[in-house]
Motif scaffolding. Structure first.
Motif, PDB file in Angstrom:
ATOM      1  N   PRO A 176       1.006   3.700  -8.862  1.00  0.00           N
ATOM      2  CA  PRO A 176       1.208   3.168  -9.467  1.00  0.00           C
ATOM      3  C   PRO A 176       1.160   1.166  -9.101  1.00  0.00           C
ATOM      4  O   PRO A 176       1.285   0.571  -9.288  1.00  0.00           O
ATOM      5  N   THR A 177       2.449   1.566  -7.776  1.00  0.00           N
ATOM      6  CA  THR A 177       3.122   0.131  -7.498  1.00  0.00           C
ATOM      7  C   THR A 177       1.899  -0.083  -6.089  1.00  0.00           C
ATOM      8  O   THR A 177       2.122  -1.168  -5.754  1.00  0.00           O
ATOM      9  N   ASP A 178       1.032   0.670  -5.462  1.00  0.00           N
ATOM     10  CA  ASP A 178      -0.110   0.623  -4.995  1.00  0.00           C
ATOM     11  C   ASP A 178      -1.143  -0.604  -5.310  1.00  0.00           C
ATOM     12  O   ASP A 178      -1.834   0.342  -6.296  1.00  0.00           O
ATOM     13  N   GLU A 179      -1.797  -1.306  -4.884  1.00  0.00           N
ATOM     14  CA  GLU A 179      -3.219  -2.189  -5.208  1.00  0.00           C
ATOM     15  C   GLU A 179      -4.168  -1.474  -4.893  1.00  0.00           C
ATOM     16  O   GLU A 179      -5.640  -1.386  -5.080  1.00  0.00           O
ATOM     17  N   LEU A 220      -9.191  -4.575  -1.275  1.00  0.00           N
ATOM     18  CA  LEU A 220      -8.730  -3.266  -0.999  1.00  0.00           C
ATOM     19  C   LEU A 220      -8.777  -3.491   0.442  1.00  0.00           C
ATOM     20  O   LEU A 220      -7.883  -2.428   1.691  1.00  0.00           O
ATOM     21  N   THR A 221      -7.982  -4.594   1.233  1.00  0.00           N
ATOM     22  CA  THR A 221      -7.716  -4.777   2.885  1.00  0.00           C
ATOM     23  C   THR A 221      -6.262  -4.137   2.775  1.00  0.00           C
ATOM     24  O   THR A 221      -6.010  -4.335   4.415  1.00  0.00           O
ATOM     25  N   GLY A 222      -5.451  -4.735   1.924  1.00  0.00           N
ATOM     26  CA  GLY A 222      -3.931  -4.242   2.930  1.00  0.00           C
ATOM     27  C   GLY A 222      -3.348  -3.096   3.018  1.00  0.00           C
ATOM     28  O   GLY A 222      -4.493  -1.967   2.445  1.00  0.00           O
ATOM     29  N   LEU A 223      -2.138  -2.688   3.357  1.00  0.00           N
ATOM     30  CA  LEU A 223      -1.626  -1.546   3.363  1.00  0.00           C
ATOM     31  C   LEU A 223      -0.727  -0.552   2.981  1.00  0.00           C
ATOM     32  O   LEU A 223      -0.532  -1.798   1.826  1.00  0.00           O
ATOM     33  N   VAL A 224      -0.512   0.660   2.544  1.00  0.00           N
ATOM     34  CA  VAL A 224      -0.718   1.024   1.519  1.00  0.00           C
ATOM     35  C   VAL A 224       1.397   0.860   1.557  1.00  0.00           C
ATOM     36  O   VAL A 224       1.628   0.882   2.993  1.00  0.00           O
ATOM     37  N   GLY A 225       2.148   0.065   1.175  1.00  0.00           N
ATOM     38  CA  GLY A 225       3.741  -0.289   1.182  1.00  0.00           C
ATOM     39  C   GLY A 225       3.787  -1.761   1.452  1.00  0.00           C
ATOM     40  O   GLY A 225       4.545  -1.808   1.989  1.00  0.00           O
TER      41      GLY A 225
END
Length: 777
Positions: free
Chosen positions: A302-305, A353-358
């Motif tokens: 839930p804290t991830d885009e 959607l291009t960011g990394l998880v965390g």
């Protein structure tokens, strides 16, 4: 209230049709009927049974997956229900039905058959540049008009298909016959009662059920017959947390009224929900591919885009028509087709959607006063209703056939985007309700639009001899579009402006075709045709340009070909050359907000020329085996100062395979390859394999091997299917982002201008297996 131009067009259309019907009725009783008129098998208004009968005049043509008609006047491939049932996915849609045809490209980037993961192209023309019709009615979005592969028509609702690689005749109606047409026909309603139940289980926990009921001819139905079809499916999807469900209900009723009238009523409804990141999805950056693999899309954090609860679409569609056919005399017939279709897309999505998880948040909120560290996104509503009416009148003589008619059509569309801040809890739940008009804050887009179009046509099939048919035609098109936008998005960012405008595009369009029978089993044909396509409404979302400054695209088409069908062999081939002006293609515009990826739009590339060669053939052996092959060489070039290859236009296609039927056994093995193509990327760095600061990026070919085997026990049947059996995971599309010199570029590459590479890659979906059990009573 309608404006005067609309009223005049309606009156003109009605007057023309009324006068024509009256005149033809007076002459019709004395005229001789002749059913031998040559026509394109894919022409709108032609019954599906006639489409198949005109093509399948031998064993090879009957069993081949694609074949041509001896009567055709432009290159086409006819795909029968047999092949759709035997070799295409049970969980497929209308896009999966036509991929086997030459010059057709496109392949799904997600397994399971749910969601918008597949787009079809033809001869380098992208979706939105050719018509897609269902039972003669062209449908599509009201902004481009493009299409969604997961909407309206699952494969169980398709009885046959025809890929027309050309503008057709004047009577081929729709906005976008510019690049050709793909015609779909609803299933045939049986004269006898029967029930078919299918149950499918496959890869990615895919479950599907199709229930088909034919009442047969029933006195209780007034001598009519009814077909009901219920298609239900769920799947987890191959991409991470991309699952969804889809439910489609279809009804088709045919009622003879006396001995001269036949009424057909058709209705279909579909509801779909699937997880999807809308801003630039589906796809991944190359860094995400390296870290998470080719199946990465969404997460359950839930804290991830990328959280699946922040990214989903809910869709609802319906499609209805009432068709009345009247056989006034043995030589005079008339048809009136009243129709409507509806589309609603309620989307929730993060901004990027291009960011990394965390990793660092790449979806800052756009809402006024929001914390820039919060996860930002938006709601999106795209909702429209289209209503129209088509009238056709045919008069036969021994020496020719006159076809006249027209179309009137209107639409009403509402589109909006509203910024959201997910971190602060401004997030709708799964009972997502679209925003209420009018908005007062956080508007990204608030737009209403409508169109009214009229088309009037006349075709004449002149038969100077039994072997020769010459068909001149003319169509006049008038299209008015009104836009009333309180907030028009510009450049993909928060800059808004109002836009209230109206514009009318009108033009005559000309056709001339000929078909000559060298022998009863061998024909040659040629075509000259013009066409035009109105500018995309999507242009406004990027440039804010006034509609008055946008010009329609136009083409001149020159085509010739030959068809040979005799017993165990069928072969056809064609050549084409198409000249286009004011060509619009999908492109990417730099985002006005730093750190966000480019904004998808349409760009005018000026003049272009499309040319090539296409062919297909099949041979049937006596023991039930049919071998087939087809292919195309396609050249798509821009002209003038920006000369080069048209982006996203494959250089070739090829297909080959075998169809086997013997006793209770049925099997198929098909191979399809789509050739390499280019994409362009404007960059600020110095390293570039191209001209100036525009990189030319060549994408490799991709291919798929599919197979199926089935056994019929009588009332029960089992079928095993496998798609992409070699588990190819080729790149199937590349959307350039910031600082990308080419494919597989390194992150923070100084020679590419520095910064983060936000280019998006999609990949061919992997191996997919399924088993289907069928009960027939």
């Amino acid at each position: 209230m309608q404006n005067p131009s609309k009223r005049r067009l309606l009156a003109l259309t009605a007057s023309l049709l009324a006068m024509s019907l009256a005149a033809q009725a007076r002459a019709g009783d004395a005229a001789a009927a002749d059913g031998s008129n040559a026509t394109s098998a894919g022409a709108e208004g032609v019954e599906v049974t006639n489409v198949i009968v005109t093509a399948e005049r031998g064993a090879a043509a009957t069993t081949a997956p694609t074949k041509a008609s001896l009567d055709q006047v432009q290159p086409e491939s006819i795909i029968s229900h047999n092949f759709i049932e035997r070799a295409t996915p049970e969980t497929g849609g209308w896009t999966t039905v036509v991929l086997i045809a030459p010059s057709v490209s496109g392949i799904s980037s997600n397994g399971g058959g749910i969601g918008d993961y597949n787009v079809v192209q033809m001869r380098g023309f992208h979706d939105g540049q050719f018509n897609v019709t269902y039972d003669g009615i062209a449908f599509g979005d009201t902004n481009d008009p493009t299409h969604h592969g997961a909407d309206y028509f699952p494969s169980s609702t398709i009885g046959a298909a025809v890929v027309d690689r050309g503008p057709g005749a004047a009577g081929d109606l729709g906005q976008e016959n510019y690049g050709g047409a793909i015609h779909f026909f609803s299933p045939t309603v049986s004269d006898t009662m029967g029930i078919v139940q299918k149950a499918t289980y496959g890869s990615f926990n895919t479950l599907a059920s199709v229930t088909t009921l034919n009442t047969g001819t029933q006195a209780l139905l007034g001598g009519g017959k009814l077909l009901l079809n219920f298609d239900e499916r769920t799947s987890n999807g191959e991409l991470s947390l991309s699952g969804g469900s889809q439910y489609n209900q279809m009804a088709k009723f045919i009622l003879p009224i006396g001995d001269k009238l036949v009424l057909t009523l058709y209705g279909a409804h579909e509801w779909t929900r699937f997880n999807f990141e809308d801003s630039s999805g589906p796809g991944e950056t190359w860094q995400q591919v390296q870290l998470y693999g080719k199946n990465f899309f969404l997460t359950n954090i839930p804290t991830d885009e990328h959280y699946t609860g922040y990214n989903y679409e809910r869709k609802q569609t319906d499609f209805e028509y009432a068709d009345l056919k009247y056989q006034a005399t043995s030589s005079l017939s008339a048809e009136d087709q009243l129709y409507t279709y509806y589309y609603s897309n309620k989307t929730l999505s993060t901004n990027d959607l291009t960011g990394l998880v965390g990793g660092p948040n790449t979806s800052p909120p756009m809402a006024k006063g929001a914390n820039p560290n919060d996860i930002g996104g938006y709601t999106k509503l795209n909702q429209y209703r289209v209503e129209g009416n088509i009238v056709r009148i045919n008069q036969d003589w021994s020496w020719g056939t006159l076809k006249i008619g027209g179309l009137v059509e209107g639409s009403d569309t509402k589109r909006d985007n509203e910024f959201l801040d997910f971190t602060t809890g401004q997030t709708p739940d799964n009972k997502f309700t679209p925003p209420t008009y009018p908005f007062t804050t956080n508007d990204k887009l608030l737009e209403s639009s409508n169109w009214f179009q009229g088309q009037i046509f006349a075709d004449f099939n002149w038969r100077p001899t039994d072997s020769l048919t010459i068909s001149p035609g003319i169509k006049y098109v008038s299209f008015t579009r009104d836009v009333n936008a309180a907030h028009e998005n510009v450049g993909g960012g928060s800059k808004n402006q109002p836009l209230v405008t109206s514009n009318t595009y009108s033009s005559p369009v000309y056709f001339l075709t000929a078909n000559y029978k060298l022998r009863p089993d061998w024909s040659v044909y040629a075509q000259y045709a013009t066409s035009f396509l109105i500018p995309s409404l999507s242009d406004l979302y990027v440039t804010g340009a006034n509609l008055q400054s946008l010009k329609p695209a136009k083409t001149e088409n020159y085509q010739a070909g030959t068809v040979f069908t005799h017993g165990d062999i069928t072969v056809d081939a064609d050549v084409y050359r198409i000249k286009g002006s004011n060509i619009e293609l999908p492109c990417n515009i730099p985002n006005t907000t730093p750190g966000l990826p480019p904004f998808a739009s349409f760009c005018n590339i000026g003049s272009a020329e499309y040319s090539g060669f296409e062919g297909e053939g099949a041979y049937a052996f006596d023991f039930g085996l049919t071998l087939f092959v087809n292919g195309s060489l396609n050249s798509s070039k821009t002209l003038g100062a920006t000369a080069g290859e048209v982006p996203n236009a494959p250089e070739w296609t090829d297909a080959a395979g075998a169809i086997y039927t013997h006793g209770p056994w049925q099997a198929s093995l098909t191979y399809k390859q789509v050739g390499s193509y280019v994409e362009y990327n404007p960059i600020t760095g110095t390293a570039c394999a191209g001209t100036g600061n525009v990189c030319t990026i060549r994408l490799p070919a991709y291919d798929t091997l599919n197979g199926a085997v089935g056994y019929d026990f009588g009332h029960f049947q089992m079928k095993l299917q496998g798609f992409n059996l070699l588990d190819r995971r080729q790149i199937t599309s590349f959307t350039p982002g910031g600082n990308a010199c080419g494919l597989y570029t390194a992150v923070d590459s100084a020679q590419c201008g520095g910064g983060r590479d936000t280019s998006i890659y999609t990949f061919q979906s992997g191996r997919e297996l399924s088993v289907t059990l069928i009960a027939k009573f």
